[in-house]
Design an enzyme around this catalytic site. Structure first.
Site, short mmCIF file in Angstrom:
data_model
loop_
_atom_site.label_atom_id
_atom_site.label_comp_id
_atom_site.label_asym_id
_atom_site.label_seq_id
_atom_site.Cartn_x
_atom_site.Cartn_y
_atom_site.Cartn_z
N HIS A 265 -3.73 2.84 15.12
CA HIS A 265 -4.87 2.10 14.59
C HIS A 265 -4.31 0.73 14.17
O HIS A 265 -3.96 0.51 13.02
CB HIS A 265 -5.51 2.83 13.42
CG HIS A 265 -6.63 2.03 12.79
ND1 HIS A 265 -7.75 1.65 13.49
CD2 HIS A 265 -6.79 1.53 11.54
CE1 HIS A 265 -8.55 0.95 12.70
NE2 HIS A 265 -7.99 0.85 11.52
N ASN B 143 0.81 -1.23 0.00
CA ASN B 143 0.00 0.00 0.00
C ASN B 143 0.84 1.28 0.00
O ASN B 143 0.37 2.32 -0.46
CB ASN B 143 -0.99 -0.01 1.17
CG ASN B 143 -2.17 -0.92 0.89
OD1 ASN B 143 -2.35 -1.36 -0.25
ND2 ASN B 143 -2.97 -1.21 1.90
P1 NAI Z 1 -11.25 -2.58 -1.76
O1 NAI Z 1 -10.27 -3.55 -2.33
O2 NAI Z 1 -12.69 -2.92 -1.77
O3 NAI Z 1 -11.08 -1.15 -2.46
C1 NAI Z 1 -9.83 -0.59 -2.72
C2 NAI Z 1 -9.96 0.12 -4.05
O4 NAI Z 1 -8.75 0.83 -4.31
C3 NAI Z 1 -10.17 -0.82 -5.24
O5 NAI Z 1 -11.39 -0.53 -5.90
C4 NAI Z 1 -8.97 -0.56 -6.12
O6 NAI Z 1 -9.24 -0.63 -7.51
C5 NAI Z 1 -8.59 0.85 -5.72
N1 NAI Z 1 -7.24 1.24 -6.07
C6 NAI Z 1 -6.10 0.50 -5.97
N2 NAI Z 1 -5.06 1.20 -6.44
C7 NAI Z 1 -5.54 2.42 -6.83
C8 NAI Z 1 -4.94 3.56 -7.41
N3 NAI Z 1 -3.63 3.62 -7.64
N4 NAI Z 1 -5.74 4.61 -7.68
C9 NAI Z 1 -7.07 4.56 -7.43
N5 NAI Z 1 -7.69 3.50 -6.90
C10 NAI Z 1 -6.92 2.43 -6.61
O7 NAI Z 1 -10.76 -2.32 -0.27
P2 NAI Z 1 -11.61 -1.69 0.94
O8 NAI Z 1 -12.23 -2.80 1.69
O9 NAI Z 1 -12.44 -0.59 0.42
O10 NAI Z 1 -10.43 -1.11 1.85
C11 NAI Z 1 -9.63 -0.05 1.35
C12 NAI Z 1 -8.47 0.23 2.31
O11 NAI Z 1 -8.98 0.76 3.52
C13 NAI Z 1 -7.65 -1.01 2.70
O12 NAI Z 1 -6.29 -0.69 2.80
C14 NAI Z 1 -8.22 -1.36 4.07
O13 NAI Z 1 -7.31 -2.11 4.84
C15 NAI Z 1 -8.45 0.02 4.61
N6 NAI Z 1 -9.38 0.09 5.72
C16 NAI Z 1 -9.05 1.00 6.70
C17 NAI Z 1 -9.87 1.17 7.77
C18 NAI Z 1 -9.53 2.19 8.81
O14 NAI Z 1 -10.15 2.23 9.86
N7 NAI Z 1 -8.58 3.08 8.56
C19 NAI Z 1 -11.09 0.35 7.95
C20 NAI Z 1 -11.37 -0.52 6.84
C21 NAI Z 1 -10.52 -0.64 5.76
#
Ligand code: NAI
Length: 305
Positions: A172, A92
């Site tokens: 976190h 990431n």
């Molecule tokens: P997801 O896999 O459903 O969505 C991630 C999206 O990012 C995908 O649609 C993907 O195509 C897109 N993506 C990847 N590279 C990209 C780029 N260079 N430019 C634009 N878009 C790009 O994942 P989800 O479940 O939505 O989680 C997203 C992130 O949030 C993960 O890292 C997860 O661990 C994190 N997260 C953080 C939380 C927090 O409390 N801070 C809570 C839940 C998730």
């Protein structure tokens, strides 16, 4: 307009909440062709029936973020069962470093709201790669941890969620710090209602509950999206809401040079003030342990800076 960089599970659900509440227009951007546009259409059709008049757009082009007042960054990989947030670090870091540059280019006056995990380290990447002042970079994590602590404690005490007021600070991640001493139940200190063993159990459950959800349904979505929604609304409506969130520390809590969760005032200018707390020895040790983990995470990805 509120930008969402990443239209996956958390990004799309948070965009839905922001649009449904009529907070502002919404633009989703994702590299997967059609995804952001499809989500935007679906959300637009939902709010059409409920009578909310905000514009919702989707694109694969980062320039669509032009004019955004807040950009929510969820781009990147999510945890799979058995993974810790730190396991996502290297994959990431590259993605977030790249998208942060796009935020700086297309939405130079925005407030960046980091969600991608490991969030505190990614928030630091966003801070450095956008070059934004520290107040315009904030990360969502504490509100989610808080919502899990509230859910756990209210179930253990069998009282309404609405009776709880609480705070979760620190990393976190594995070293998050639910603050039982700063939790009240209808004004009554939690420490009067639970003994130390019960408090420890509530804290431990809060730390590991996310992985239970991930192993059962594949991802955590609604609770994190609510945290994002609350923070976007606080900024967009200049609510000056006190929330636990990740901010860059320069000596506060005895920590310097990392982003980590602290109680702060969130308003139109982003992080408007960091609130200080007296931590006891045990709490302070846990907070510093989290800060050290984040520092090590930052050291491991020096190539992205
Ligand atoms: P997801 O896999 O459903 O969505 C991630 C999206 O990012 C995908 O649609 C993907 O195509 C897109 N993506 C990847 N590279 C990209 C780029 N260079 N430019 C634009 N878009 C790009 O994942 P989800 O479940 O939505 O989680 C997203 C992130 O949030 C993960 O890292 C997860 O661990 C994190 N997260 C953080 C939380 C927090 O409390 N801070 C809570 C839940 C998730």
């Amino acid at each position: 307009m509120i930008g969402f960089l990443g239209a996956g599970r958390v990004g799309a659900q948070a965009a839905l909440e922001v649009a449904s509440a009529g907070v502002d227009d919404v633009t989703l951007v994702d590299i997967v062709p059609g995804l952001a546009e499809g989500e935007a259409m679906d959300i637009s059709q939902k709010i059409a029936e409920t009578g909310v008049d905000v514009d919702v757009k989707g694109s694969t082009d980062f320039s669509a973020l032009k004019g955004a007042s807040v950009v929510v960054i969820t781009a990147g990989m999510a945890r799979k069962p058995g993974m810790t947030r730190m396991d996502l670090l290297e994959r990431n870091a590259g993605i977030v470093a790249a998208v942060a540059k796009e935020v700086a280019k297309h939405a130079p006056s925005s407030i960046a709201l980091t969600v991608t995990n490991p969030m505190d380290v990614m928030n630091y990447v966003v801070l450095k790669r956008t070059g934004f002042p520290k107040g315009r970079v904030v990360g969502m994590g504490g509100l989610l941890d808080l919502s899990r602590f509230k859910s756990t404690v209210s179930a253990m005490l069998d009282v309404s969620h609405s009776s709880l007021s609480s705070l979760v600070i620190g990393e976190h991640g594995e070293s998050m710090l639910p603050l039982a001493r700063y939790t009240t139940v209808g004004g009554v200190p939690l420490t009067k209602l639970m003994d130390e063993t019960q408090v420890e159990l509530a804290m431990e459950t809060t730390r590991r509950v996310a992985i239970d959800v991930i192993s059962k349904k594949g991802a955590t979505v609604y609770a994190p999206a609510n945290g994002v929604f609350r923070m976007v609304r606080a900024i967009a409506l200049d609510k000056r809401e006190v929330v636990p969130a990740s901010a860059y520390l320069e000596g506060e809590y005895g920590v310097e040079g990392v982003c980590i969760g602290v109680p702060l005032v969130l308003g139109a200018d982003g992080v408007e003030k960091i609130l200080s707390l007296d931590l006891n020895e045990k709490e302070s040790a846990q907070f510093k342990k989290g800060a050290e983990t984040i520092r090590q995470g930052i050291s491991a990805i020096q190539s992205v800076f």
